[in-house]
Write a protein that holds these residues in place. Structure first.
Motif, PDB file in Angstrom:
ATOM      1  N   THR A  43       0.823  -1.208   0.000  1.00  7.65           N
ATOM      2  CA  THR A  43       0.000   0.000   0.000  1.00  7.65           C
ATOM      3  C   THR A  43       0.855   1.256   0.000  1.00  7.65           C
ATOM      4  OG1 THR A  43      -1.732  -1.178   1.224  1.00  7.65           O
ATOM      5  CG2 THR A  43      -1.834   1.213   1.214  1.00  7.65           C
ATOM      6  N   ALA A  81      -9.492  -1.672 -11.301  1.00  6.96           N
ATOM      7  CA  ALA A  81      -8.129  -1.941 -10.826  1.00  6.96           C
ATOM      8  C   ALA A  81      -7.691  -3.356 -11.181  1.00  6.96           C
ATOM      9  CB  ALA A  81      -8.051  -1.719  -9.319  1.00  6.96           C
ATOM     10  N   LEU A  82      -8.649  -4.293 -11.240  1.00  8.90           N
ATOM     11  CA  LEU A  82      -8.324  -5.677 -11.594  1.00  8.90           C
ATOM     12  C   LEU A  82      -7.675  -5.752 -12.974  1.00  8.90           C
ATOM     13  CD1 LEU A  82      -8.454  -8.754 -11.266  1.00  8.90           C
ATOM     14  CD2 LEU A  82     -10.832  -8.648 -12.036  1.00  8.90           C
ATOM     15  N   LEU A 130      -0.647  -0.364  -8.419  1.00  3.70           N
ATOM     16  CA  LEU A 130      -1.428   0.489  -7.523  1.00  3.70           C
ATOM     17  C   LEU A 130      -1.180   1.959  -7.819  1.00  3.70           C
ATOM     18  CD1 LEU A 130      -1.083  -1.322  -4.066  1.00  3.70           C
ATOM     19  CD2 LEU A 130      -3.092  -1.217  -5.530  1.00  3.70           C
ATOM     20  N   VAL A 153      -3.226   3.120 -10.801  1.00  7.21           N
ATOM     21  CA  VAL A 153      -4.643   3.279 -10.456  1.00  7.21           C
ATOM     22  C   VAL A 153      -4.855   4.556  -9.651  1.00  7.21           C
ATOM     23  CG1 VAL A 153      -6.568   2.286  -9.162  1.00  7.21           C
ATOM     24  CG2 VAL A 153      -5.081   0.803 -10.529  1.00  7.21           C
ATOM     25  N   SER A 154      -4.045   4.739  -8.602  1.00  6.12           N
ATOM     26  CA  SER A 154      -4.269   5.859  -7.686  1.00  6.12           C
ATOM     27  C   SER A 154      -3.855   7.202  -8.280  1.00  6.12           C
ATOM     28  CB  SER A 154      -3.501   5.622  -6.383  1.00  6.12           C
ATOM     29  OG  SER A 154      -2.106   5.548  -6.619  1.00  6.12           O
ATOM     30  N   LEU A 195      -8.367   3.363   0.368  1.00  5.09           N
ATOM     31  CA  LEU A 195      -8.821   2.585  -0.784  1.00  5.09           C
ATOM     32  C   LEU A 195      -7.703   1.710  -1.338  1.00  5.09           C
ATOM     33  CD1 LEU A 195     -10.923   5.321  -2.635  1.00  5.09           C
ATOM     34  CD2 LEU A 195     -11.756   3.481  -1.168  1.00  5.09           C
ATOM     35  N   LEU A 196      -6.494   2.238  -1.377  1.00  6.56           N
ATOM     36  CA  LEU A 196      -5.366   1.446  -1.864  1.00  6.56           C
ATOM     37  C   LEU A 196      -5.086   0.271  -0.951  1.00  6.56           C
ATOM     38  CD1 LEU A 196      -2.659   3.965  -3.163  1.00  6.56           C
ATOM     39  CD2 LEU A 196      -4.151   2.469  -4.473  1.00  6.56           C
ATOM     40  N   LYS A 220      -7.161  -1.544   0.553  1.00  6.70           N
ATOM     41  CA  LYS A 220      -8.073  -2.627   0.179  1.00  6.70           C
ATOM     42  C   LYS A 220      -7.769  -3.173  -1.213  1.00  6.70           C
ATOM     43  CE  LYS A 220     -11.608  -0.002   1.090  1.00  6.70           C
ATOM     44  NZ  LYS A 220     -13.000   0.502   1.248  1.00  6.70           N
ATOM     45  N   ASP A 221      -7.362  -2.294  -2.134  1.00  7.17           N
ATOM     46  CA  ASP A 221      -7.038  -2.747  -3.490  1.00  7.17           C
ATOM     47  C   ASP A 221      -5.792  -3.622  -3.530  1.00  7.17           C
ATOM     48  OD1 ASP A 221      -9.207  -1.547  -4.641  1.00  7.17           O
ATOM     49  OD2 ASP A 221      -8.146   0.262  -5.268  1.00  7.17           O
ATOM     50  N   SER A 222      -4.966  -3.572  -2.480  1.00  9.12           N
ATOM     51  CA  SER A 222      -3.759  -4.404  -2.462  1.00  9.12           C
ATOM     52  C   SER A 222      -4.092  -5.894  -2.482  1.00  9.12           C
ATOM     53  CB  SER A 222      -2.917  -4.082  -1.223  1.00  9.12           C
ATOM     54  OG  SER A 222      -3.610  -4.421  -0.028  1.00  9.12           O
ATOM     55  N   LEU A 229      -5.598  -7.347  -4.699  1.00  4.21           N
ATOM     56  CA  LEU A 229      -5.526  -7.798  -6.084  1.00  4.21           C
ATOM     57  C   LEU A 229      -4.145  -8.300  -6.475  1.00  4.21           C
ATOM     58  CD1 LEU A 229      -7.581  -4.910  -7.734  1.00  4.21           C
ATOM     59  CD2 LEU A 229      -8.383  -7.221  -7.217  1.00  4.21           C
TER      60      LEU A 229
END
Length: 281
Positions: free
Chosen positions: A81, A122-123, A154, A157-158, A214-215, A217-219, A221
């Protein structure tokens, strides 16, 4: 003998009782409380707590996860993250400055990047980094291995979201700040870096912190990049152990570990937003 005539008087109708605004508000609140209480009672009485406990609350399985769930899975999640946030912040700042540039191609390139990467899930970005990049550049290794790939994915995306946030922060800084810096002999680039950007970052600090949540949680992936046992993050760690034990307790423990980070961060965001509102007042 005289007879008096006259029209019969109509019976007075009782006036309808009109509730005051305060009474209507209290009645509405009481109805909402009643509906909420009924929903809670229905949930508590209708759920099969025994089956849920057997599937999600096995203490002996939860004990098997420690200390690896903290020293390995949570540590990797935090590293993924923070590295993705750092890369995204730098790239997002560059894109924000390009978006505000007087050079047309810079503005167009930044606009295309922002619209594309804000519109893609993000996927798909993770799959692109894990599959398309090695095919496009055979033999090229990303610095840092899996950690570098995750930071890159990441960050891509961010950066699109942070670019728009930073751009709004720059535009929120009074123009007089730039004019004052120029009058003191600052070049436009130095004035932007030394005067405007620090003020803009203070303005957008709450939404940037929210992007960090948010990142985090996206980790999860990262599994689409293919990781080793030592590179697993919380979600992958929990799912692997759940498959081994045929029980969902590891998934619940992994979720609680996420909350250990996201809840304090969310509290920090609310505090910063409150302080910013008080400063404006």
């Amino acid at each position: 003998m005289s007879v008096t005539t006259g029209t019969p008087t109509a019976k007075a109708r009782p006036k309808k009782k009109i509730l005051s605004r305060t009474q209507r508000r209290r009645l509405s609140r009481s109805v909402q409380y009643a509906v909420f209480a009924a929903a809670v009672i229905a949930f508590v009485t209708g759920a099969d707590w025994g089956r849920l406990r057997n599937q999600f609350a096995q203490l002996d399985i939860a004990r098997q996860m420690f200390p690896d769930v903290i020293t390995l899975a949570l540590k990797n999640t935090v590293l993924y993250t923070l590295s993705g946030f750092a890369f995204g912040l730098v790239l997002g700042m560059i894109m924000a400055l390009m978006r505000l540039s007087s050079v047309g191609p810079y503005r167009w390139l930044a606009a295309v990047y922002i619209e594309i990467f804000r519109g893609l899930p993000a996927l798909l970005i993770f799959i692109f980094v894990g599959v398309a990049v090695p095919l496009a550049f055979p033999g090229t290794e990303v610095i840092g291995g899996t950690y570098g790939k995750v930071a890159f994915a990441l960050g891509l995306v961010s950066a699109a979201y942070m670019a728009e946030t930073i751009r709004a922060g720059i535009q929120a800084v009074p123009k007089g700040q730039m004019e004052a810096a120029r009058s003191l002999g600052f070049s436009p680039a130095r004035a932007m870096v030394s005067i405007v950007l620090p003020q803009a970052l203070r303005i957008v600090l709450p939404p940037l912190t929210n992007e960090l949540v948010l990142l985090f949680k996206d980790s999860s992936l990262v599994l689409f990049l293919g990781v080793t046992l030592e590179e697993r993050e919380l979600s992958k760690f929990g799912r692997d152990l759940a498959s081994t034990t045929a029980n969902s307790t590891p998934v619940l423990v992994a979720g609680l570990c996420y909350l250990l980070i996201t809840i304090p961060l969310s509290f920090v965001v609310r505090r910063m937003e409150t302080r910013a509102q008080e400063a404006v007042k």
